[in-house]
Write a protein that holds these residues in place. Structure first.
Motif, PDB file in Angstrom:
ATOM      1  N   LEU A  29      45.200 -80.025 -83.674  1.00  0.00           N
ATOM      2  CA  LEU A  29      44.821 -79.120 -82.589  1.00  0.00           C
ATOM      3  C   LEU A  29      43.707 -79.683 -81.722  1.00  0.00           C
ATOM      4  O   LEU A  29      43.396 -79.126 -80.671  1.00  0.00           O
ATOM      5  N   GLY A  30      43.070 -80.763 -82.161  1.00  0.00           N
ATOM      6  CA  GLY A  30      41.916 -81.306 -81.455  1.00  0.00           C
ATOM      7  C   GLY A  30      42.235 -81.673 -80.015  1.00  0.00           C
ATOM      8  O   GLY A  30      43.300 -82.207 -79.695  1.00  0.00           O
ATOM      9  N   GLY A  31      41.295 -81.357 -79.114  1.00  0.00           N
ATOM     10  CA  GLY A  31      41.448 -81.698 -77.713  1.00  0.00           C
ATOM     11  C   GLY A  31      42.228 -80.695 -76.898  1.00  0.00           C
ATOM     12  O   GLY A  31      42.417 -80.891 -75.696  1.00  0.00           O
ATOM     13  N   SER A  32      42.699 -79.612 -77.505  1.00  0.00           N
ATOM     14  CA  SER A  32      43.507 -78.635 -76.781  1.00  0.00           C
ATOM     15  C   SER A  32      42.685 -77.398 -76.442  1.00  0.00           C
ATOM     16  O   SER A  32      41.685 -77.093 -77.081  1.00  0.00           O
ATOM     17  N   THR A  33      43.135 -76.684 -75.409  1.00  0.00           N
ATOM     18  CA  THR A  33      42.551 -75.402 -75.014  1.00  0.00           C
ATOM     19  C   THR A  33      43.648 -74.353 -75.100  1.00  0.00           C
ATOM     20  O   THR A  33      44.701 -74.497 -74.465  1.00  0.00           O
ATOM     21  N   THR A  70      40.919 -82.297 -85.524  1.00  0.00           N
ATOM     22  CA  THR A  70      40.006 -83.416 -85.347  1.00  0.00           C
ATOM     23  C   THR A  70      39.358 -83.269 -83.979  1.00  0.00           C
ATOM     24  O   THR A  70      40.067 -83.124 -82.982  1.00  0.00           O
ATOM     25  N   GLY A  71      38.040 -83.290 -83.924  1.00  0.00           N
ATOM     26  CA  GLY A  71      37.376 -83.063 -82.649  1.00  0.00           C
ATOM     27  C   GLY A  71      37.200 -81.577 -82.388  1.00  0.00           C
ATOM     28  O   GLY A  71      36.818 -80.819 -83.282  1.00  0.00           O
ATOM     29  N   GLN A 104      35.170 -78.907 -84.573  1.00  0.00           N
ATOM     30  CA  GLN A 104      34.575 -77.679 -84.045  1.00  0.00           C
ATOM     31  C   GLN A 104      35.642 -76.766 -83.457  1.00  0.00           C
ATOM     32  O   GLN A 104      36.572 -77.229 -82.786  1.00  0.00           O
ATOM     33  N   VAL A 105      35.502 -75.465 -83.714  1.00  0.00           N
ATOM     34  CA  VAL A 105      36.292 -74.438 -83.031  1.00  0.00           C
ATOM     35  C   VAL A 105      35.359 -73.806 -82.001  1.00  0.00           C
ATOM     36  O   VAL A 105      34.437 -73.066 -82.356  1.00  0.00           O
ATOM     37  N   LEU A 106      35.603 -74.098 -80.729  1.00  0.00           N
ATOM     38  CA  LEU A 106      34.720 -73.649 -79.657  1.00  0.00           C
ATOM     39  C   LEU A 106      35.300 -72.398 -79.001  1.00  0.00           C
ATOM     40  O   LEU A 106      36.460 -72.379 -78.591  1.00  0.00           O
ATOM     41  N   LEU A 107      34.474 -71.368 -78.892  1.00  0.00           N
ATOM     42  CA  LEU A 107      34.884 -70.111 -78.262  1.00  0.00           C
ATOM     43  C   LEU A 107      34.273 -70.018 -76.878  1.00  0.00           C
ATOM     44  O   LEU A 107      33.071 -70.245 -76.708  1.00  0.00           O
ATOM     45  N   GLY A 112      47.685 -78.486 -77.055  1.00  0.00           N
ATOM     46  CA  GLY A 112      47.525 -79.354 -78.218  1.00  0.00           C
ATOM     47  C   GLY A 112      48.653 -80.339 -78.316  1.00  0.00           C
ATOM     48  O   GLY A 112      49.620 -80.349 -77.566  1.00  0.00           O
ATOM     49  N   PHE A 113      48.539 -81.221 -79.294  1.00  0.00           N
ATOM     50  CA  PHE A 113      49.552 -82.232 -79.482  1.00  0.00           C
ATOM     51  C   PHE A 113      50.783 -81.608 -80.105  1.00  0.00           C
ATOM     52  O   PHE A 113      50.726 -81.012 -81.165  1.00  0.00           O
TER      53      PHE A 113
END
Length: 392
Positions: A147-151, A166-167, A196-199, A355-356
């Protein structure tokens, strides 16, 4: 003309009339069939185009109800083991296991600890119900891998196998504090070191739910948001921080110098306006009464003869003019300026990434068979209209 000839002529005339009527009916049927086929073909083509262009509205995703399990920061089925200065804000529960170790040095800053008793037994049952609810949510968007790098925006995301992070993955609430995010992982979930899970934009940890089909691991110094519900066990490596819950249905929870805090949902910001207040002071007037002063002139004596004395008294009156003094206190008006609190909503720009391997939408649409059926009927009636026109 013989009777036989007359009979033949009448028969031939009747046959000709009948044939002409049949031809007229066939001709009318051809025209009607062609016209009807053309109308139906156009109608079904229009219907198919409308279905293709119009989006299908879907109900907003609702939060998973944890019931009595919502007060637990940590819950496990077999054991709870801690190493290092872990700080837990919320209840701790264990059932049916009985072994909780590592407190101290671990610290429970708030909440109670329940071990194999009725309250935690009920909470485990509520956790099971919430886990099954999260696992059954539809419609969903398919994600896989990292899921890293996705919004991501509010919705349900499903992985048919394991899921990793990752990320940073960004969860964008779109300005809605009630936006809900549900992640379904068929097997394991792993958050890498420093992930990190960024909100952002209104998203809240209380509305994020992770349903894991086996075990979950949070890497060293990772920062995680949401309620992590695993079928088996959950491991938090050194320094991992969780704004949410760590809930293992059957296995163990292993901690190592972590911070876990049960989240609370903040309400939407409201706008409050204070009405202006006006204060008026009544005017005050003071009047001084007039004063009058009268002065009598001095007496004058005149001698005319030695024997006669005449004294004339002359009175002189002088009037002092009236003096009036008026003092007026000025009117003072005080106005309190209105106080206005305004909330500003920031809406994200641009389409969200998924995400990927993500599909960013529903796997299937109920309008697909309707579109295909409409196009098929349009083709059928179009062919019918063409055939009837050729026959006519």
């Amino acid at each position: 003309m013989s009777a036989l000839t007359h009979f033949r002529n009448r028969k031939i005339a009747a046959q000709s009339l009948r044939k002409s009527r049949e031809v007229g009916r066939a001709r009318n049927f051809c025209h009607f069939g062609a016209r009807s086929g053309a109308i139906l073909a156009v109608a079904f083509t229009t219907l198919a185009a409308g279905l293709w262009a119009s989006p299908i509205a879907s109900a907003a995703t609702t939060a998973v109800n944890l019931a009595t399990a919502s007060t637990y920061a940590v819950m496990a089925g077999s054991t709870i083991t801690n190493t290092g200065p872990t700080v837990i804000s919320g209840d701790i529960g264990l059932s049916p296991g009985t072994s909780i170790t590592g407190f101290p040095p671990g610290l429970q800053s708030s909440g109670v600890t329940q071990v194999s008793n009725a309250p935690v037994g009920i909470a485990q049952s509520d956790l099971t119900a919430a886990y099954l609810d999260a696992a059954s949510r539809t419609p969903f968007s398919t994600v896989s891998g990292d899921l890293g790098g996705s919004t991501l925006v509010s919705g349900v995301y499903q992985s048919a196998s394991s899921l990793s992070l990752t990320g940073t993955v960004t969860l964008n609430g779109g300005g809605d504090p009630s936006a809900v995010f549900i992640f379904q992982s068929a097997s394991a979930f792993t958050a890498a070191t420093g992930s990190q899970v960024l909100l952002e934009n209104g998203a809240q940890a209380c509305n994020v739910f992770w349903q894991v089909g086996s075990s979950a691991t949070l890497g060293t110094s990772s920062r995680f948001s949401g309620s992590l519900m695993a079928l088996t066990s959950i491991t938090l490596n050194t320094g991992a921080q969780v704004s949410g819950r760590v809930l293992a249905r059957n296995g163990a929870v292993t901690l190592d110098g972590n911070s876990i805090t049960v989240p609370t949902c903040a309400l939407a910001v409201s706008t409050t306006t204070v009405a202006p207040t006006t204060t008026t002071v009544a005017p005050t007037t003071t009047t001084v009464a007039p004063t009058t002063t009268t002065t009598v002139a001095p007496t004058t004596t005149t001698t005319v003869a030695p024997t006669t004395t005449t004294t004339a008294v002359v009175s002189s009156a002088t009037t002092v003019p009236v003096t009036t003094t008026s003092t007026t206190t000025p009117v003072t008006t005080t106005t309190a300026a209105p106080t206005t609190t305004t909330s500003t909503t920031v809406v994200p720009s641009g389409p969200p990434a998924t995400g990927f391997g993500g599909t960013a939408g529903h796997r299937s649409s109920p309008r697909t068979p309707l579109i295909l059926g409409s196009l098929g009927l349009a083709g059928f009636f179009g062919a019918l209209a063409l055939r009837e026109r050729r026959r006519g």
